[in-house]
Each structure stands twice: as structure tokens, then as C-alpha cells.
Design an enzyme around this catalytic site. Structure first.
Site, PDB file in Angstrom:
ATOM      1  N   ASP A 176       6.384  20.826   2.561  1.00  0.00           N
ATOM      2  CA  ASP A 176       7.624  20.797   2.394  1.00  0.00           C
ATOM      3  C   ASP A 176       8.060  20.726   3.323  1.00  0.00           C
ATOM      4  O   ASP A 176       9.768  20.506   3.372  1.00  0.00           O
ATOM      5  CB  ASP A 176       7.691  22.430   3.054  1.00  0.00           C
TER       6      ASP A 176
ATOM      7  N   ASP B 105      -0.559  24.220   1.657  1.00  0.00           N
ATOM      8  CA  ASP B 105      -0.338  24.237   3.190  1.00  0.00           C
ATOM      9  C   ASP B 105      -0.791  26.072   3.492  1.00  0.00           C
ATOM     10  O   ASP B 105      -1.126  27.295   2.544  1.00  0.00           O
ATOM     11  CB  ASP B 105       1.622  25.194   3.634  1.00  0.00           C
TER      12      ASP B 105
ATOM     13  N   ASP C 127       6.032  14.916   3.391  1.00  0.00           N
ATOM     14  CA  ASP C 127       5.187  15.515   2.893  1.00  0.00           C
ATOM     15  C   ASP C 127       5.242  14.298   1.742  1.00  0.00           C
ATOM     16  O   ASP C 127       4.752  14.582   0.530  1.00  0.00           O
ATOM     17  CB  ASP C 127       5.134  16.620   2.526  1.00  0.00           C
TER      18      ASP C 127
HETATM   19  P1  ATP Z   1       1.253  25.710   7.818  1.00  0.00           P
HETATM   20  O1  ATP Z   1       0.650  24.774   6.696  1.00  0.00           O
HETATM   21  O2  ATP Z   1       1.244  27.058   8.337  1.00  0.00           O
HETATM   22  O3  ATP Z   1       3.446  25.985   7.492  1.00  0.00           O
HETATM   23  P2  ATP Z   1       2.731  23.159   9.273  1.00  0.00           P
HETATM   24  O4  ATP Z   1       2.007  22.058   9.007  1.00  0.00           O
HETATM   25  O5  ATP Z   1       3.781  23.286   9.080  1.00  0.00           O
HETATM   26  O6  ATP Z   1       1.875  23.971   9.169  1.00  0.00           O
HETATM   27  P3  ATP Z   1       4.084  22.574  11.247  1.00  0.00           P
HETATM   28  O7  ATP Z   1       5.112  23.168  11.141  1.00  0.00           O
HETATM   29  O8  ATP Z   1       3.641  21.624  11.946  1.00  0.00           O
HETATM   30  O9  ATP Z   1       2.926  23.333  10.728  1.00  0.00           O
HETATM   31  O10 ATP Z   1       3.502  23.505  13.111  1.00  0.00           O
HETATM   32  C1  ATP Z   1       2.387  22.636  13.703  1.00  0.00           C
HETATM   33  C2  ATP Z   1       3.107  23.224  15.457  1.00  0.00           C
HETATM   34  O11 ATP Z   1       3.756  23.414  15.507  1.00  0.00           O
HETATM   35  C3  ATP Z   1       3.352  25.248  14.568  1.00  0.00           C
HETATM   36  O12 ATP Z   1       1.649  25.404  14.863  1.00  0.00           O
HETATM   37  C4  ATP Z   1       3.294  25.035  16.022  1.00  0.00           C
HETATM   38  O13 ATP Z   1       2.644  25.784  17.345  1.00  0.00           O
HETATM   39  C5  ATP Z   1       4.649  23.937  16.881  1.00  0.00           C
HETATM   40  N1  ATP Z   1       5.639  24.043  16.014  1.00  0.00           N
HETATM   41  C6  ATP Z   1       5.967  24.821  14.644  1.00  0.00           C
HETATM   42  N2  ATP Z   1       7.424  24.819  14.016  1.00  0.00           N
HETATM   43  C7  ATP Z   1       8.283  24.415  15.578  1.00  0.00           C
HETATM   44  C8  ATP Z   1       9.344  25.182  16.227  1.00  0.00           C
HETATM   45  N3  ATP Z   1      10.593  25.307  15.589  1.00  0.00           N
HETATM   46  N4  ATP Z   1       9.306  24.717  17.596  1.00  0.00           N
HETATM   47  C9  ATP Z   1       8.801  24.788  18.122  1.00  0.00           C
HETATM   48  N5  ATP Z   1       6.851  24.472  17.900  1.00  0.00           N
HETATM   49  C10 ATP Z   1       7.109  24.443  16.625  1.00  0.00           C
END
Ligand code: ATP
Length: 871
Positions: free
Chosen positions: A606, A326, A610
Site C-alpha cells: 500500500d 499485508d 512498496d
Molecule cells: P500491516 O501489515 O499490519 O498493515 P504495516 O506493514 O502497514 O502493517 P506499518 O504501517 O508499517 O505496518 O506499521 C508498523 C508499525 O509502526 C506499527 O506496528 C506501529 O507500531 C507503528 N505505526 C503504524 N502507524 C503509525 C502511525 N501512524 N504513527 C505512529 N506509529 C505507527
């Protein structure tokens, strides 16, 4: 009180004396004293007596006990005494080792104790799951494990998987509405049961039962006891050791028959010799020493914040050839701060550090609407303790709260949330419906591509370009939008096309310096590092370049992945290191594609979705802090600090464990072969034995366990992370190991027989010749130990000669014991030894040095180290 599931929420809250702010800390403490900790009774561990007795369930011990009985019947009391001593020493050492290994595992289980977010004194706080009491209000989201039996107070899109309780694997929808009093357990939709998993949505739940009073506690399920230390490799070695023991016993029986009926030796003497040979040959200490090596590895990993949940994975960890990680929190710090805001009015730079809601906005402007949406569409809370601001909840949302504070320093208006669509990595936005001074409003935040599409009357291309530009600076970009709303529910479909865009925010999340170093270390170790993120391609590429991935510029997005079939993906996956805007399903496909290329894959995760990719990966790694319980349960390894550097450290420790297992084997097998060969050949040739049976037993008593054990404690060899990964499934008993066994056994034979002949030729009494032969054997074993400590590089370095504390403790112990047997009269009487003259003692030492030189030169030639620059 009637059952909670059939009562209204208000009745349940009143019955448990809980207000809208949850319990007070004082009340919670009082109830904890009254109800006890929220813990299930643990399965009872094996007591020490049973553990000690278990040490005797071993073929070798049976043989030795049989031998003790026979020698006792023959009234050879000295032999009986030595055999009994060997049996007891074996059992005691096994007992201590196993106890240590079990304690190490138990301590590690404790590190995985779940936490729960609970409302106390009106604040959201995170407490140890064991501290929950009836009446607490718990906040839950998808991926959480339900920490106690809960009456649902509030639910948004909530579903739970309750298979462990009901056997039904399809998730059940949950609501706050009461159900019929006689509803079956699986139909009580107003309840969440302890130990089950939330698969989607968010909830507030009122704790109605804890610990043994929960449904799961009532059916008497016990927490699994301490897991046995077992891995495929260990099982394989155990199996091998059993076969070897069987063959050795067979050979011993044949030897006994041959000696008695063909060579006509005296039975009593012969019997002792055969027992001695069998004991020398059987690798009795091997499984135990391997177990302790693993336990030491597990502990070392835990010290480096990598907690092993499933032991067999420890072998796979050492052979990982690609790590899919991640971004947020693993490669970056996950300490976010809003750095830029863009609204239709202009671009604003936001100053300020951490989560403090203080900082200048330049140029000054009106960001009210943006700030309001950022604060409302938010589940986090900021807290100030001792002048320091911390966030409870998602750090990104914390950063938005801090931003809102900077933009609108006045207090948050009294606004009530009516409904919400929680964030989900599949739809990538979050929406809330609130009622406040401005009336009923929907506020939405999420990935720009997603939110911009929902907005009306905007220049889509221009906003996309602005979002893109922010992303390329390495910022995480969110778009915020709102609209007025009449009803009291949000429906995802009605959001489309009807929102008013408020603007974009760019969040800065710096890479972890230690992650940069760890990525470099992995690359040197021949391990590829790939970033798989839900974030924007531009942000992902910028961070990838900062942390030093091999190909930061080629990015495949989730949409790209959808266009490739599995075969094409398997071809592409090798040359791409950054995957952006992916969903959990993509992770699963990526793992499969990488494995199809013969790679051993470690995958981090996480979220609740997943779990499949974590299970599929050779090593599934869950985040200990921000990871959901669902991900942790699916994982092999849990990172206590969510840090990429801990993965690299775990790989290093994994490689060390494997090396040490190999070293233990490389030391034990040739030593055993050499010892027994010396006696068997003399017996078959009808020569005088160079070592008596009691002496062999003595050597086994003091060396076999101590010297082998020292190798379990070996530190990581230099250059361990400069080697390419071990191929998946590579056997431990390789051709070169067999060669090493043969070479060392022959050298042992030559050295011991040589010294023995030298002594008899000089006319020394046979007792002295034997004492010299026995000491030669011990000296060779010690030199062999120093040789085996470095199987991948030269032993001729200062560090190699200096050794470790454990090695020297063992060497000093053995030397003292040998001097005692050689020079102390009472021991001489028991073991039939004589004092060795000083010069002959030096000669024996010289033989050891010569032996060491031969095997070291052989290794250097074999590894091609000769002539190579060692700087
Ligand atoms: P990383 O690998 O950086 O941890 P991730 O795979 O966990 O990213 P996600 O958490 O799925 O990424 O988020 C994907 C996208 O969704 C983010 O780039 C953001 O634009 C949006 N996002 C993330 N968290 C939120 C939230 N709590 N509320 C609204 N939009 C969100």
C-alpha cells in the site's frame, strides 16, 4: 495574478479567496461549474465505423472476399451469397465482441479514479479528484499522486518525483517558500504539479489550476485510451493462428493444383471445395473468442472487487502459487479500537465500540497525558453522521481519537501544530511539535521498541515485556511519549533519549471472517499464504493463528532477515509464513527469494515504498482504499475493498479464464481438423464428397463462432480451487491437447464417413447422404462442446448435463438452424439438402452419443477418474 510560485502563501490564498478552513461546499460547487471538472481530455476512441472496418483486416476475410469475387465471376451466385454472408457474420460478431470487451475495460478504468483529501468548510473530506476546483486546500502525504497544480501551503519533509514533467527522476524537495519568478518548472519548489508523485513527507497545497489548465494538461498529454486486450498467451495464440492459417492456405493451394492438374476435377467446383476446406480449417474465430474470454474474466474479477490494471497479469493471477499479504485491513478489518492502556500507574481496560468517543475506562484513572498525546500526534478526524461515528484518515489514529475522547471527555484544547515528523514505515514513529496551553510540547507515538528507546528513566525490560504481552493477545501496540521543547522545529536526533514515557495502548483489530475462509480456500488450492507486516512479531503471530496460516508460530523479523544472505533466505522462506517488523526493502528480498524457489508470487502493498516489490512480483496487488497512488500505479491488480478474500476470488477467476481459453482451443482445433479432414480425404481418394462446399461454409457460419463463443462464458468448474496451481509458463498447447485434436479428428472422420457410406449403401440419393453427413458433423460438434465444458472432471453430473444459459441458447439456435436447412424447401434449394427420415435422424443422434461416450471414457481413464470416489 502573478505566477503562484513566486508569491507568498498569503498572497496566493487571498488571490483565490480561500480562508484557513478551505472553501465552503457551496463555493466549491460554484467554481466547479465555472472551471469544469478536473480532468484531462481523453484520447479519442476509435469510432464504430473504423472498428467495423478493422474486422476485415484478416487473412481469412481476404481469402473469402477473393473467393466471392471468383465465384461471382463464374456466376455461381448461391456460393457467392453464402460466402458474403459468412464474411459479414464474421465481421459483425467480431465487432460486437470487441465492443463489449472495450466497454468492459473502459468501465474498469473508471473504477480506478483517484480521490483527494480536501478541506471543505473546515473539515477534511475525501472527494473525487475530478471535483477539485481552484482555491481548494488539498491534504497530501507520501505516496499520493498530486491531483491538480498546487501551491505548497505547508510542507513537512516533502519531496516529489516529477520525471513525467521534467524528465528528472530524482525527487525534488518542496517547501512553502516562494521562488524566483523566472525559475524553470523543475526549480519551482513551492509548487506541486498535477500527475507527479509525492515520495515523502506530508503537505497542504492550494489548488491553483485544474484539468487542462494544469502544466500536464498544457503540454497536451492525453490520458491513454483504452488498452488493447493483449496478453502473452493471446499473442502466442495469435501468432500460432497466423502460422496455421498460412500453412492451411499453402495446403489449399497445393490441393487446388493437384485437383486441377492431376485429378482433373472441374475447376469451378474444385475451387469452391478448396475454399470450403480452408475456411473449415482456419481457426478464424479463435483470437476473437479468446479476447472475449479475457474480457469476461476481467469483468468477473471486477465484480469480485479485484480490478485488473495490466491485462497480461491475468494469466499470472491464475497460476499464483504463493500470496504474500499485508495484515492490517487485508486479513483484518482495519476497524481499530483501543482496548487496553498501560501507564506507569496501572493497566486500564477501555470499553466501547467503533469510533464513538464514549466508553467506560476500568478502573477509573487519570489518563489525561496519554490521551492528549494520542489526540495531538494524530492526523485523523472523527465525524458523527446520523449518530454513527466515522473516521476520516487512518483508522488507527481514529481509534486513538476515540480513546482520547473517552479518557478526556472535555474538548481538545486549542493547540497549534508547529512541526511534524510524519510516520514512515522505516522509522516506525510519528512526532509532532505543538504550541498550546501547556506551552510547546513534542508528542511521539510509534512502535514500542522504537519509542521506548527514546525515553529516559524507565525500566526498559519491564516495558518491553508488557508490550510483548499485549502483542501476544493479538493487539497492535503503540507507545506514547512526550517532552517540552523550546525551538520551533523537531529534529529526529534530539528525540533520542530525551522523552518521557506516557504509556502503551493496545488496539484491537479483528480478523475478517471472509479472510479466514479465503485462506483455507487458498491452502486447499495449493497456494501458500504468507503474512508480511510491519507490526510486532507477537501481534503478527496471534493474528496469523486466528486466520489459519500454516505455520503461525515461526516468525522471522526484519532484523532476522537482515542477518540472512540471499541464498539462506531462499532456503528459509519456504517454511516460514509470518514476517514481522519488516520494511518495504524486505518485501523485495522476499519476493526474489520466493521466485528463486520457482514460485509464482502475488504480493500486496500500500505504501509508496512498496512499489519496487509490487513491480517485481508476478502479480503486484495494491489496496484500493488505503493504498497510495504510487502503489496502485505499480500494481497489476487493485483491490477495491482491500480484502484478502478478493485476492482468492481473483485467483479463482484467473484459473477460470485460463481454463476457458484452454477449452476454446480444445474445442476449436479438433473440430476444425475433423471438418477439413472429412473433405480433403474424400477429394484425394477421388470419392464423392460427403459434404459440399456450401454446406461446409454454412456449418462454419453457424457453429464455429457460436459454439466456440459459448465456452468463453463457462462458469468456474467445480474443484477449480482444489487443484494445485499451474506451473509458471506451462504451455497451453500441451501433448495431451495434441492427442485430443488427433483423436477427435479421427472420430469425426469415422462418424461422418460412416453415416455417408451407410446412406449411399442404402441407395439414398447423394443429396440425402450429404444432408445426413452434414447433420452428423453438427451433432458431433455439439456433443464435443458438452465434453469440453469439463476438461478437469467428469461430464456425467447433473450440473454438467444441465449446462448454462449460454450453452442452451447456442444449442437451440443451431438445432433450429439445422432443422431449417434440412426441412425447409427454399433452403433445401440453396444448400442442396433433402429431408432426413426420422429414424435416420435418431441414428445420427446415436452416433453423437457414441462419440461422446468414447471421448468421455478416454478422458476418465486418462485423468484416472474411473473407480475413484466422486463424493
Ligand atoms: P500491516 O501489515 O499490519 O498493515 P504495516 O506493514 O502497514 O502493517 P506499518 O504501517 O508499517 O505496518 O506499521 C508498523 C508499525 O509502526 C506499527 O506496528 C506501529 O507500531 C507503528 N505505526 C503504524 N502507524 C503509525 C502511525 N501512524 N504513527 C505512529 N506509529 C505507527
Amino acid at each position: 495574478m502573478p505566477p503562484a510560485h513566486s508569491q507568498s502563501v498569503e498572497t496566493c490564498l487571498a488571490a483565490l479567496g480561500t480562508g484557513p478552513d478551505g472553501l465552503t461546499a457551496g463555493e466549491a460547487a460554484r467554481r466547479l461549474a465555472q472551471h469544469g471538472a478536473n480532468r484531462l481530455p481523453e484520447a479519442r476512441r476509435r469510432g464504430p465505423v473504423r472498428r467495423f472496418l478493422a474486422q476485415f483486416q484478416n487473412v481469412l476475410i481476404f481469402v473469402l472476399i477473393g473467393a466471392a469475387l471468383v465465384t461471382g465471376a463464374l456466376q455461381h451466385w448461391v456460393d457467392t451469397g453464402v460466402i458474403v454472408a459468412v464474411v459479414l457474420a464474421n465481421a459483425i460478431i467480431g465487432f460486437i465482441q470487441e465492443g463489449k470487451a472495450e466497454a468492459a475495460l473502459a468501465a474498469i478504468r473508471g473504477m480506478l479514479a483517484p480521490h483527494a483529501a480536501v478541506l471543505r468548510d473546515g473539515h477534511r473530506v475525501s472527494v473525487d479528484g475530478a471535483e477539485l476546483v481552484p482555491g481548494d486546500i488539498v491534504l497530501l502525504e507520501a505516496g499520493d499522486k498530486v491531483p491538480a497544480d498546487l501551491r505548497v501551503v505547508q510542507a513537512h519533509g516533502l519531496a516529489a518525483e516529477e520525471a513525467m514533467l521534467t524528465g528528472e527522476s530524482v525527487p525534488v524537495d518542496k517547501t512553502a517558500d516562494p521562488v524566483a519568478e523566472d525559475a524553470a518548472l523543475g526549480d519551482r519548489r513551492s509548487m506541486l504539479w498535477s500527475g507527479t508523485l509525492l515520495t515523502q513527507g506530508t503537505a497542504r497545497g492550494l489548488v491553483v489550476a485544474t484539468g487542462a489548465a494544469t502544466e500536464i494538461g498544457r503540454i497536451g498529454t492525453l490520458l491513454a485510451g483504452v488498452e488493447q486486450l493483449q496478453t502473452p498467451l493471446l499473442a502466442q495464440m495469435d501468432h500460432f493462428a497466423r502460422w496455421l492459417s498460412f500453412l492451411i492456405l499453402l495446403a489449399a493451394a497445393l490441393l487446388l493444383a493437384y485437383g486441377t492438374y492431376v485429378a482433373h476435377y472441374d475447376f469451378a467446383d474444385l475451387f469452391m471445395v478448396v475454399v470450403g476446406v480452408a475456411v473449415a480449417a482456419i481457426p478464424e474465430g479463435l483470437p476473437a473468442v479468446m479476447t472475449i474470454s479475457l474480457a469476461i474474466g476481467v469483468k468477473a474479477m471486477a465484480r469480485r472487487n479485484a480490478i485488473v490494471r495490466r491485462l497480461p497479469a491475468i494469466e499470472a493471477i491464475g497460476s499464483v502459487s504463493v500470496i504474500c499479504t499485508d495484515k492490517t485491513g487485508t486479513l483484518t478489518r482495519n476497524e481499530m479500537v483501543v482496548a487496553v492502556a498501560e501507564t506507569p500507574e496501572g493497566v486500564f481496560e477501555i470499553a466501547g465500540e467503533g469510533y464513538a468517543p464514549e466508553g467506560r475506562i476500568t478502573p477509573p484513572g487519570n489518563l489525561d497525558a496519554l490521551a492528549r498525546a494520542a489526540a495531538l500526534c494524530n492526523d485523523a478526524q472523527l465525524r458523527q453522521t446520523g449518530g454513527h461515528w466515522t473516521v476520516e484518515g487512518d483508522p488507527m489514529e481514529g481509534a486513538l481519537l476515540a480513546f482520547a475522547g473517552k479518557a478526556r471527555p472535555q474538548a481538545r484544547p486549542d493547540t497549534r501544530r508547529l512541526d511534524a515528523i510524519p510516520f514512515d514505515s522505516r522509522h516506525r514513529y510519528m512526532a509532532v511539535l505543538t504550541e498550546g496551553p501547556e506551552g510547546r510540547m513534542i508528542a511521539v507515538k510509534g512502535a514500542p521498541e522504537r519509542v521506548l528507546r527514546m525515553c529516559c528513566d524507565i525500566d526498559l525490560k519491564r516495558w518491553h515485556d508488557r508490550a510483548e504481552a499485549l502483542a501476544r493477545r493479538g493487539l497492535r501496540v503503540l507507545a506514547l511519549a512526550e517532552r517540552a521543547q523550546a525551538g520551533d522545529r523537531i529534529d529526529a536526533a534530539t528525540l533520542e533519549g530525551g522523552l518521557v514515557l506516557l504509556g502503551l495502548v493496545g488496539l484491537f483489530d479483528p480478523p475478517r471472517p471472509e479472510a479466514i475462509a479465503a485462506v483455507a480456500e487458498c491452502r486447499a488450492a495449493g497456494i501458500r499464504v504468507k503474512m508480511i507486516t510491519g507490526d510486532h512479531a507477537g501481534t503478527a503471530a496471534a493474528i496469523a493463528a486466528k486466520v489459519g496460516l500454516a505455520h503461525p508460530d515461526r516468525v522471522l523479523t526484519g532484523a532476522d532477515l537482515d542477518r540472512l544472505d540471499d541464498a539462506q533466505l531462499a532456503l528459509e522462506v519456504g517454511s516460514v509464513d509470518v514476517f514481522a517488523r519488516t520494511s518495504p526493502e524486505h518485501k523485495l528480498r522476499l519476493v526474489t527469494a520466493l521466485q528463486a524457489n520457482g514460485l509464482t508470487v502475488a504480493m500486496t502493498g500500500d505504501g509508496v515504498n512498496d512499489a519496487p516489490s509490487l513491480k517485481r512480483a508476478d502479480v503486484g496487488i495494491a489496496m484500493g482504499r488505503k493504498g497510495s497512488e504510487a502503489a496502485k500505479e505499480a500494481a497489476d491488480l487493485v483491490l477495491a475493498d482491500d480484502n484478502f478474500a478478493s485476492i482468492a476470488a481473483a485467483v479463482r477467476e484467473g484459473r477460470t479464464v485460463f481454463d476457458n481459453l484452454k477449452k476454446v482451443i480444445s474445442w476449436t482445433l479438433p473440430t476444425n481438423a475433423g471438418e477439413s479432414l472429412v473433405v480433403v480425404l474424400a477429394l484425394l481418394a477421388g470419392h464423392a464428397l460427403p459434404i459440399t462446399a456450401v454446406q461446409i461454409l454454412w456449418i462454419n457460419l453457424i457453429t464455429a463462432i457460436t459454439l466456440g463463443l459459448a465456452l468463453a462464458f463457462e462458469p468456474t468448474e467445480a474443484g477449480t480451487m482444489a487443484r494445485p496451481p499451474r506451473p509458471r509458463g506451462a504451455p497451453i498447447l500441451t501433448g495431451s491437447l495434441v492427442w485430443h485434436v488427433a483423436l477427435v479428428a479421427i472420430l469425426f472422420l469415422a462418424a461422418v464417413s460412416g453415416i455417408f457410406s451407410y446412406a449411399t449403401d442404402r441407395g439414398y440419393p447423394i443429396e440425402l447422404a450429404r444432408t445426413m453427413a452434414m447433420n452428423t458433423l453438427v451433432v458431433l460438434e455439439i456433443f464435443h462442446l458438452f465434453f469440453v465444458r469439463n476438461i478437469h472432471g467428469t461430464s456425467l453430473t447433473f450440473a454438467a448435463v444441465r449446462g448454462t444459459r449460454v450453452v442452451w441458447i447456442v444449442v437451440v439456435t443451431i438445432t433450429t438452424a439445422q432443422l431449417a436447412v434440412t426441412y425447409l424447401a427454399p433452403l433445401q434449394a440453396i444448400f442442396g439438402t433433402r429431408a432426413v427420415p426420422l429414424l435416420d435422424g435418431l441414428l445420427i443422434l446415436g452416433v453423437g452419443v457414441a462419440f461422446f461416450a468414447v471421448i468421455e471414457i478416454e478422458k476418465q481413464i486418462r485423468l484416472g477418474l474411473v473407480g475413484q470416489d466422486r463424493s
